[in-house]
Motif scaffolding. Structure first.
Motif, PDB file in Angstrom:
ATOM      1  N   ASP A   1       0.830  -1.217  -0.043  1.00  0.00           N
ATOM      2  CA  ASP A   1      -0.059  -0.102   0.074  1.00  0.00           C
ATOM      3  C   ASP A   1       1.043   1.225   0.124  1.00  0.00           C
ATOM      4  O   ASP A   1       1.690   1.343   0.801  1.00  0.00           O
ATOM      5  CB  ASP A   1      -1.084  -0.176   1.112  1.00  0.00           C
ATOM      6  CG  ASP A   1      -1.783  -1.109   1.144  1.00  0.00           C
ATOM      7  OD1 ASP A   1      -2.005  -1.538   0.106  1.00  0.00           O
ATOM      8  OD2 ASP A   1      -2.500  -1.297   2.447  1.00  0.00           O
ATOM      9  N   ILE A   2       0.535   2.301  -0.884  1.00  0.00           N
ATOM     10  CA  ILE A   2       1.504   3.332  -1.175  1.00  0.00           C
ATOM     11  C   ILE A   2       0.920   4.439  -0.466  1.00  0.00           C
ATOM     12  O   ILE A   2      -0.253   4.805  -0.771  1.00  0.00           O
ATOM     13  CB  ILE A   2       1.669   3.638  -2.712  1.00  0.00           C
ATOM     14  CG1 ILE A   2       2.119   2.436  -3.265  1.00  0.00           C
ATOM     15  CG2 ILE A   2       2.587   4.667  -2.656  1.00  0.00           C
ATOM     16  CD1 ILE A   2       3.487   1.767  -2.993  1.00  0.00           C
TER      17      ILE A   2
ATOM     18  N   VAL B   1       5.755   8.402  -1.640  1.00  0.00           N
ATOM     19  CA  VAL B   1       5.790   8.667  -2.751  1.00  0.00           C
ATOM     20  C   VAL B   1       6.852  10.215  -2.743  1.00  0.00           C
ATOM     21  O   VAL B   1       7.757  10.234  -3.636  1.00  0.00           O
ATOM     22  CB  VAL B   1       4.282   9.483  -3.394  1.00  0.00           C
ATOM     23  CG1 VAL B   1       4.329  10.374  -4.601  1.00  0.00           C
ATOM     24  CG2 VAL B   1       3.313   8.518  -3.598  1.00  0.00           C
ATOM     25  N   ARG B   2       6.717  10.832  -1.540  1.00  0.00           N
ATOM     26  CA  ARG B   2       7.716  11.921  -1.361  1.00  0.00           C
ATOM     27  C   ARG B   2       8.937  11.495  -1.459  1.00  0.00           C
ATOM     28  O   ARG B   2       9.911  11.961  -1.879  1.00  0.00           O
ATOM     29  CB  ARG B   2       7.407  12.927  -0.364  1.00  0.00           C
ATOM     30  CG  ARG B   2       5.890  13.540  -0.476  1.00  0.00           C
ATOM     31  CD  ARG B   2       5.734  14.535   0.851  1.00  0.00           C
ATOM     32  NE  ARG B   2       4.344  15.390   0.890  1.00  0.00           N
ATOM     33  CZ  ARG B   2       3.761  15.952   1.542  1.00  0.00           C
ATOM     34  NH1 ARG B   2       4.065  15.538   3.127  1.00  0.00           N
ATOM     35  NH2 ARG B   2       2.926  16.705   1.532  1.00  0.00           N
ATOM     36  N   ASP B   3       9.159  10.495  -0.823  1.00  0.00           N
ATOM     37  CA  ASP B   3      10.506   9.889  -0.333  1.00  0.00           C
ATOM     38  C   ASP B   3      11.131   9.320  -1.700  1.00  0.00           C
ATOM     39  O   ASP B   3      12.324   9.351  -1.920  1.00  0.00           O
ATOM     40  CB  ASP B   3      10.520   8.753   0.656  1.00  0.00           C
ATOM     41  CG  ASP B   3      10.236   9.294   2.265  1.00  0.00           C
ATOM     42  OD1 ASP B   3      10.383  10.394   2.405  1.00  0.00           O
ATOM     43  OD2 ASP B   3       9.928   8.466   3.005  1.00  0.00           O
ATOM     44  N   PHE B   4      10.310   8.747  -2.511  1.00  0.00           N
ATOM     45  CA  PHE B   4      10.852   8.271  -3.679  1.00  0.00           C
ATOM     46  C   PHE B   4      11.296   9.297  -4.586  1.00  0.00           C
ATOM     47  O   PHE B   4      12.288   9.301  -4.973  1.00  0.00           O
ATOM     48  CB  PHE B   4       9.803   7.299  -4.340  1.00  0.00           C
ATOM     49  CG  PHE B   4      10.108   7.083  -5.866  1.00  0.00           C
ATOM     50  CD1 PHE B   4      10.796   6.106  -6.207  1.00  0.00           C
ATOM     51  CD2 PHE B   4       9.468   7.797  -6.865  1.00  0.00           C
ATOM     52  CE1 PHE B   4      11.238   5.845  -7.630  1.00  0.00           C
ATOM     53  CE2 PHE B   4       9.786   7.578  -8.382  1.00  0.00           C
ATOM     54  CZ  PHE B   4      10.716   6.269  -8.459  1.00  0.00           C
ATOM     55  N   TYR B   5      10.516  10.376  -4.981  1.00  0.00           N
ATOM     56  CA  TYR B   5      10.873  11.256  -5.584  1.00  0.00           C
ATOM     57  C   TYR B   5      12.035  12.253  -5.311  1.00  0.00           C
ATOM     58  O   TYR B   5      12.993  12.926  -5.965  1.00  0.00           O
ATOM     59  CB  TYR B   5       9.716  12.609  -6.153  1.00  0.00           C
ATOM     60  CG  TYR B   5       8.618  11.747  -7.009  1.00  0.00           C
ATOM     61  CD1 TYR B   5       9.014  11.730  -8.423  1.00  0.00           C
ATOM     62  CD2 TYR B   5       7.460  11.146  -6.672  1.00  0.00           C
ATOM     63  CE1 TYR B   5       8.116  11.300  -9.265  1.00  0.00           C
ATOM     64  CE2 TYR B   5       6.532  10.760  -7.752  1.00  0.00           C
ATOM     65  CZ  TYR B   5       7.127  10.730  -9.001  1.00  0.00           C
ATOM     66  OH  TYR B   5       6.295  10.194  -9.968  1.00  0.00           O
ATOM     67  N   ALA B   6      12.183  12.070  -4.103  1.00  0.00           N
ATOM     68  CA  ALA B   6      13.339  12.733  -3.391  1.00  0.00           C
ATOM     69  C   ALA B   6      14.580  12.136  -3.573  1.00  0.00           C
ATOM     70  O   ALA B   6      15.683  12.930  -3.778  1.00  0.00           O
ATOM     71  CB  ALA B   6      13.354  12.903  -1.753  1.00  0.00           C
ATOM     72  N   VAL B   7      14.559  10.799  -4.114  1.00  0.00           N
ATOM     73  CA  VAL B   7      15.715  10.135  -4.427  1.00  0.00           C
ATOM     74  C   VAL B   7      15.737   9.994  -6.090  1.00  0.00           C
ATOM     75  O   VAL B   7      16.735  10.222  -6.637  1.00  0.00           O
ATOM     76  CB  VAL B   7      15.618   8.673  -3.960  1.00  0.00           C
ATOM     77  CG1 VAL B   7      16.765   7.772  -4.525  1.00  0.00           C
ATOM     78  CG2 VAL B   7      15.878   8.599  -2.614  1.00  0.00           C
ATOM     79  N   PHE B   8      14.512  10.058  -6.590  1.00  0.00           N
ATOM     80  CA  PHE B   8      14.419   9.712  -8.300  1.00  0.00           C
ATOM     81  C   PHE B   8      14.912  10.783  -9.024  1.00  0.00           C
ATOM     82  O   PHE B   8      15.612  10.946  -9.950  1.00  0.00           O
ATOM     83  CB  PHE B   8      13.065   9.522  -8.329  1.00  0.00           C
ATOM     84  CG  PHE B   8      13.102   9.262  -9.991  1.00  0.00           C
ATOM     85  CD1 PHE B   8      13.448   7.937 -10.618  1.00  0.00           C
ATOM     86  CD2 PHE B   8      12.354  10.163 -10.728  1.00  0.00           C
ATOM     87  CE1 PHE B   8      13.284   7.606 -12.006  1.00  0.00           C
ATOM     88  CE2 PHE B   8      12.061   9.930 -12.303  1.00  0.00           C
ATOM     89  CZ  PHE B   8      12.499   8.855 -12.634  1.00  0.00           C
TER      90      PHE B   8
ATOM     91  N   GLY C   1      -4.149  10.829  -1.227  1.00  0.00           N
ATOM     92  CA  GLY C   1      -3.074  11.660  -1.073  1.00  0.00           C
ATOM     93  C   GLY C   1      -1.987  11.297  -1.780  1.00  0.00           C
ATOM     94  O   GLY C   1      -1.338  12.115  -2.277  1.00  0.00           O
ATOM     95  N   ALA C   2      -1.491  10.192  -1.561  1.00  0.00           N
ATOM     96  CA  ALA C   2      -0.486   9.585  -2.307  1.00  0.00           C
ATOM     97  C   ALA C   2      -0.787   9.807  -3.943  1.00  0.00           C
ATOM     98  O   ALA C   2       0.453  10.088  -4.686  1.00  0.00           O
ATOM     99  CB  ALA C   2       0.007   8.234  -1.862  1.00  0.00           C
TER     100      ALA C   2
ATOM    101  N   VAL D   1       0.717  12.724  -8.800  1.00  0.00           N
ATOM    102  CA  VAL D   1       0.535  13.537 -10.156  1.00  0.00           C
ATOM    103  C   VAL D   1       1.121  14.969  -9.986  1.00  0.00           C
ATOM    104  O   VAL D   1       1.784  15.383 -10.972  1.00  0.00           O
ATOM    105  CB  VAL D   1      -1.023  13.913  -9.898  1.00  0.00           C
ATOM    106  CG1 VAL D   1      -1.427  14.886 -11.297  1.00  0.00           C
ATOM    107  CG2 VAL D   1      -2.098  12.634 -10.377  1.00  0.00           C
ATOM    108  N   ILE D   2       1.371  15.568  -8.744  1.00  0.00           N
ATOM    109  CA  ILE D   2       2.039  16.775  -8.723  1.00  0.00           C
ATOM    110  C   ILE D   2       3.279  16.678  -8.989  1.00  0.00           C
ATOM    111  O   ILE D   2       4.169  17.423  -9.723  1.00  0.00           O
ATOM    112  CB  ILE D   2       1.928  17.467  -7.631  1.00  0.00           C
ATOM    113  CG1 ILE D   2       0.429  17.680  -6.967  1.00  0.00           C
ATOM    114  CG2 ILE D   2       2.848  18.645  -7.186  1.00  0.00           C
ATOM    115  CD1 ILE D   2       0.072  18.141  -5.651  1.00  0.00           C
TER     116      ILE D   2
END
Length: 255
Positions: free
Chosen positions: A19-20, A25-32, A57-58, A63-64
């Motif tokens: 479950d995401i 999501v924020r942690d992933f994009y901070a790395v990606f 919310g995720a 999307v953002i």
């Protein structure tokens, strides 16, 4: 959980499982995002076979974050999604054409090797084919063309010119579009004034329009077009192209 493995260049492996949540999501994009800044061009392999659910919310956060990556999509020309979820696979097929500068394909779990091979095989940016290529129609009453690859605003003049020339000749005409490997278009061209004007004039001048393709996403767009136009539109599978040619080459009735 969303995990990024960037050790296998030229491929980024993204694994989505369980479950995401919004924080994930924020942690992933901070790395990606920093990882993407460090590479030239990369293929994506997104494994969602273990995905369960995503909170509202995720989803909004994702999307953002994705909107913020629009200018970087050319760095990721191919993204392969591995999933057993038919809804996700269908969503990929229908949204792929409007994702700018990136081609996305969905693969079943048993097609994982094929998905990875495709994502690794990045197209050569120096040998980009025109988005639209004219095909001899065999008659002034038939305007034929092939859509291939990705169409952006640089292709607008090539698209508009042959249509405008035929429209200016006067009289009704038929059209045939062949779409074997159409990878989508830049959404900005939907608001191109010259293209919109040409489409309006073409709707009034066109009698029949045959679309030769096996791409399923085309059907709902054709269905919507029928609501706003009296042009006869038919979709023909690629193996029935001869029937499509025969249909558009039938004599156009006198007005």
């Amino acid at each position: 959980m969303i995990n990024l493995d960037r050790t296998d260049s030229p491929l980024f492996r993204v694994t989505v499982s369980g479950d995401i949540t919004r924080d994930q999501v924020r942690d992933f994009y901070a790395v990606f995002k920093p990882a993407l800044d460090e590479v030239g061009r990369i293929g994506l392999l997104v494994d969602m076979t273990g995905f369960s659910d995503i909170s509202a919310g995720a989803m909004l956060e994702d999307v953002i974050e994705e909107l913020g990556l629009l200018n970087d999509l050319s760095k990721m020309p191919r993204a392969a999604l591995v999933t057993g979820n038919r809804t996700l696979a269908g969503l990929v097929r229908y949204t792929n054409p409007i994702i700018p500068r990136m081609e996305v394909r969905a693969y079943a779990p048993e097609e994982r090797d094929e998905a990875e091979a495709w994502a690794r095989d990045l197209p050569d940016p120096k040998h980009r084919r025109p988005g639209l290529t004219m095909i001899p129609g065999g008659s002034d009453d038939v305007l034929a063309f092939e859509l291939e690859g990705y169409i952006d605003d640089d292709d607008m003049e090539d698209i508009i010119r042959p249509f405008r020339k035929r429209i200016d000749q006067g009289g009704k005409f038929n059209a045939l579009a062949r779409m074997k490997r159409f990878a989508g278009f830049d959404p900005e061209i939907l608001f191109d004034r010259a293209l919109l004007g040409m489409k309006w004039d073409a709707i009034r001048a066109m009698h029949r329009y045959a679309i030769v393709t096996d791409q399923a996403w085309v059907r709902p767009f054709v269905g919507m077009s029928r609501l706003f136009s009296q042009v006869e539109i038919r979709i023909f599978p690629l193996d029935q192209e001869d029937a499509a040619w025969a249909w558009v080459r039938e004599p156009i009735p006198a007005a």
